[in-house]
Design an enzyme around this catalytic site. Structure first.
Site, PDB file in Angstrom:
ATOM      1  N   GLU A 137       0.845  -1.196   0.000  1.00  0.00           N
ATOM      2  CA  GLU A 137       0.000   0.000   0.000  1.00  0.00           C
ATOM      3  C   GLU A 137       0.877   1.242   0.000  1.00  0.00           C
ATOM      4  O   GLU A 137       1.821   1.341   0.777  1.00  0.00           O
ATOM      5  CB  GLU A 137      -0.913  -0.002   1.229  1.00  0.00           C
ATOM      6  CG  GLU A 137      -1.704   1.280   1.447  1.00  0.00           C
ATOM      7  CD  GLU A 137      -2.569   1.656   0.253  1.00  0.00           C
ATOM      8  OE1 GLU A 137      -2.437   2.804  -0.228  1.00  0.00           O
ATOM      9  OE2 GLU A 137      -3.366   0.809  -0.207  1.00  0.00           O
ATOM     10  N   GLY A 176      -7.436   1.931   1.850  1.00  0.00           N
ATOM     11  CA  GLY A 176      -7.619   2.544   0.542  1.00  0.00           C
ATOM     12  C   GLY A 176      -8.549   3.748   0.554  1.00  0.00           C
ATOM     13  O   GLY A 176      -8.851   4.330   1.596  1.00  0.00           O
ATOM     14  N   GLY A 203     -22.190  16.871 -12.308  1.00  0.00           N
ATOM     15  CA  GLY A 203     -22.398  15.430 -12.303  1.00  0.00           C
ATOM     16  C   GLY A 203     -23.372  15.023 -11.220  1.00  0.00           C
ATOM     17  O   GLY A 203     -23.270  15.479 -10.076  1.00  0.00           O
ATOM     18  N   SER A 204     -24.339  14.156 -11.576  1.00  0.00           N
ATOM     19  CA  SER A 204     -25.364  13.750 -10.604  1.00  0.00           C
ATOM     20  C   SER A 204     -25.365  12.253 -10.356  1.00  0.00           C
ATOM     21  O   SER A 204     -26.397  11.660 -10.054  1.00  0.00           O
ATOM     22  CB  SER A 204     -26.750  14.192 -11.082  1.00  0.00           C
ATOM     23  OG  SER A 204     -27.209  13.377 -12.145  1.00  0.00           O
ATOM     24  N   ALA A 245     -23.743   9.047  -7.964  1.00  0.00           N
ATOM     25  CA  ALA A 245     -23.811   8.879  -6.512  1.00  0.00           C
ATOM     26  C   ALA A 245     -22.960   9.907  -5.774  1.00  0.00           C
ATOM     27  O   ALA A 245     -23.407  10.533  -4.808  1.00  0.00           O
ATOM     28  CB  ALA A 245     -23.383   7.462  -6.140  1.00  0.00           C
ATOM     29  N   HIS A 259     -44.318  -6.503  11.213  1.00  0.00           N
ATOM     30  CA  HIS A 259     -45.088  -5.253  11.310  1.00  0.00           C
ATOM     31  C   HIS A 259     -44.877  -4.625  12.689  1.00  0.00           C
ATOM     32  O   HIS A 259     -44.864  -5.339  13.681  1.00  0.00           O
ATOM     33  CB  HIS A 259     -46.571  -5.544  11.099  1.00  0.00           C
ATOM     34  CG  HIS A 259     -47.457  -4.361  11.311  1.00  0.00           C
ATOM     35  ND1 HIS A 259     -47.629  -3.388  10.346  1.00  0.00           N
ATOM     36  CD2 HIS A 259     -48.199  -3.978  12.385  1.00  0.00           C
ATOM     37  CE1 HIS A 259     -48.452  -2.460  10.804  1.00  0.00           C
ATOM     38  NE2 HIS A 259     -48.816  -2.800  12.043  1.00  0.00           N
TER      39      HIS A 259
END
Length: 470
Positions: free
Chosen positions: A34, A40, A179-180, A182, A449
């Site tokens: 890494e 990351g 930009g739309s 995520a 429920h």
């Protein structure tokens, strides 16, 4: 003498570190390389810290609407520095968690930049100089980075990528989001809740264009109601950074170009795979538009070299990378003689997508339009949040759940949701698709429920004209 491993993983994002752990579980001597931070981009600069920011914005939103719940909250304000500090603390905690997992699984960690040298060799350049590692198999998990626009190169001051947007030095007053997808919509939602005047420009004819058209339409109305300016079928012709902000030329869907001033701009127009300088071409691996081609198990065209995650074909999602990591690890173990593992190729039709704006979006499988394009005769059912008791009690009665079935076989082709906590609900449909569920099993399933999940059941019933509560 080069240190010898069974497997070396290049990159420690959600694909890389999971692949390393699974290799170690299977008894393989494993190393991970890494160049920056364990975990990351996702863990340190993406999925997790952004959700921490969005949680703060959600709490702020709820506090501002306390009166709706019979509560009083006065002098409500946001401390941007404290919000960012909390987000970074969450990322640090999880980074330390990955460090612990590496030690627990006896995975050797080499910090530095890795380059393939052929013959199972990987050269690592780091603070300790240059070392050469060797392995029977190498997994490339180098991820991706934000894509720049030629006329809107991020400077970290006025023009931001997602990384700058996560650690702002000041609060935007008037924000342009280009930009739309995520990333763009999540940051638009965050900064709107935090008090910025937000404009979103999307070149396609609708926001979140990969989602079902009904979801896109609902989200645009919701964001507009929240005070955002949404420009679809539009583009940014030019940006000029000044000492106090950014001047933009915006081209609307009518073709007219107008001038607008913003304090800051977020560029969220996709990603670029981190495949330069890795040594891939030197090993005979031909990239396709910067992406590493792989077979269903993660094998590249070079023997002993595998690839997973955002440097391979999409969708570019953390959970897809992690699953690919497990598949590649098990396929490698199988090649090395382990007869107890039975890897299965990734089924991309069963990978869910989640967007953590307000309201949330979640989906899996084909949209209604894509299903029809593929030749299916479809049955689609939609059930609104307003018909669900739990949603009304939560004060979150905006949204819907939509399911798409093959009319001939009853196969669940896709599910699409917008509303509170749908990113948690979607997994029920993902499990159903993985088990090759039809409408019959879903109809026969008992849903508890009062829960939001009851809408999933009602949506299935609605597809067959049997909805009970609307």
């Amino acid at each position: 003498m080069a240190e010898q491993y069974d497997v070396i993983v290049l990159g420690s994002g959600p694909g890389g570190y999971v692949a390393a752990i699974r290799c170690a579980q299977l008894g393989l001597k494993t190393a991970i390389v890494e160049r920056e931070l364990l975990g990351g981009i996702c863990l340190n600069w993406g999925c997790i810290p952004t959700k921490a920011l969005l949680r703060s914005a959600e709490v702020l939103h709820n506090m501002k609407h306390a009166a709706s719940y019979g509560l009083a909250a006065d002098n409500i304000r946001a401390d941007l520095d404290a919000v960012v500090k909390r987000s970074r603390g969450v990322a640090k905690q999880l980074n330390q968690g990955v460090t612990h997992l590496m030690k627990k699984n006896k995975i050797a960690v080499h910090m530095g930049t890795g380059t393939l040298k052929g013959g199972g060799k990987l050269e690592v350049k780091g603070d300790k100089g240059t070392e050469t590692l060797t392995a029977k198999h190498i997994i490339v998990a180098t991820g991706a980075r934000a894509r720049d626009l030629p006329f809107a190169v991020a400077d970290g001051k006025r023009v931001w990528t997602y990384r700058h947007a996560m650690t702002p030095t000041e609060m935007p007053t008037k924000l342009l989001v280009i930009g739309s997808g995520a990333i763009g919509i999540e940051f638009a939602s965050f900064y709107n809740d935090m008090g910025a005047d937000v404009t979103v420009v999307e070149m396609m004819d609708r926001v979140v264009p990969v989602e079902d058209a009904d979801v896109s339409a609902f989200l645009e109305k919701a964001l507009t109601k929240q005070g955002m300016t949404i420009m679809t079928g539009s583009g940014v012709e030019a940006l000029t950074v000044t000492g106090t902000g950014v001047k933009a030329k915006l081209k609307g869907k009518d073709g007219n170009v107008s001038d607008a001033d913003f304090s800051h701009v977020i560029v969220a127009v996709g990603i670029v795979a981190n495949t330069e300088g890795v040594g891939l071409e030197e090993q005979g691996i031909a990239l396709e538009r910067g992406i590493i081609p792989v077979d269903p198990m993660g094998r590249t065209s070079a023997k002993g070299i595998w690839a997973i995650g955002d440097c391979t074909p999409g969708p570019w999602l953390a959970h897809k990378a992690s699953h690919e990591g497990v598949i590649a690890a098990e396929a490698i173990a199988q090649e090395l003689g382990n007869k107890d593992v039975h890897p299965h190729a990734m089924d991309r039709a069963n990978i869910p997508g989640c967007t953590y704006c307000h309201p949330q979006i979640a989906s899996v499988g084909l949209t209604e339009a894509k299903a029809k394009e593929a030749g299916y005769t479809v049955k689609a059912g939609t059930f609104p949040f307003i018909g669900n008791g739990k949603a009304i009690a939560l004060g979150e009665a905006e949204g819907f759940v939509k399911t798409v079935f093959d009319a001939k076989t009853g196969e669940l082709l896709g599910a699409h949701m917008i509303g509170a906590e749908v990113t948690e609900l979607i997994q029920g449909y993902v499990v159903g698709k993985t088990l090759e569920t039809t409408e019959a099993e879903l109809m026969a399933t008992v849903f508890p429920h009062p829960t939001l999940s009851e809408m999933m059941h009602e949506s299935v019933l609605a597809a067959y004209g049997r909805a009970l509560h609307i």
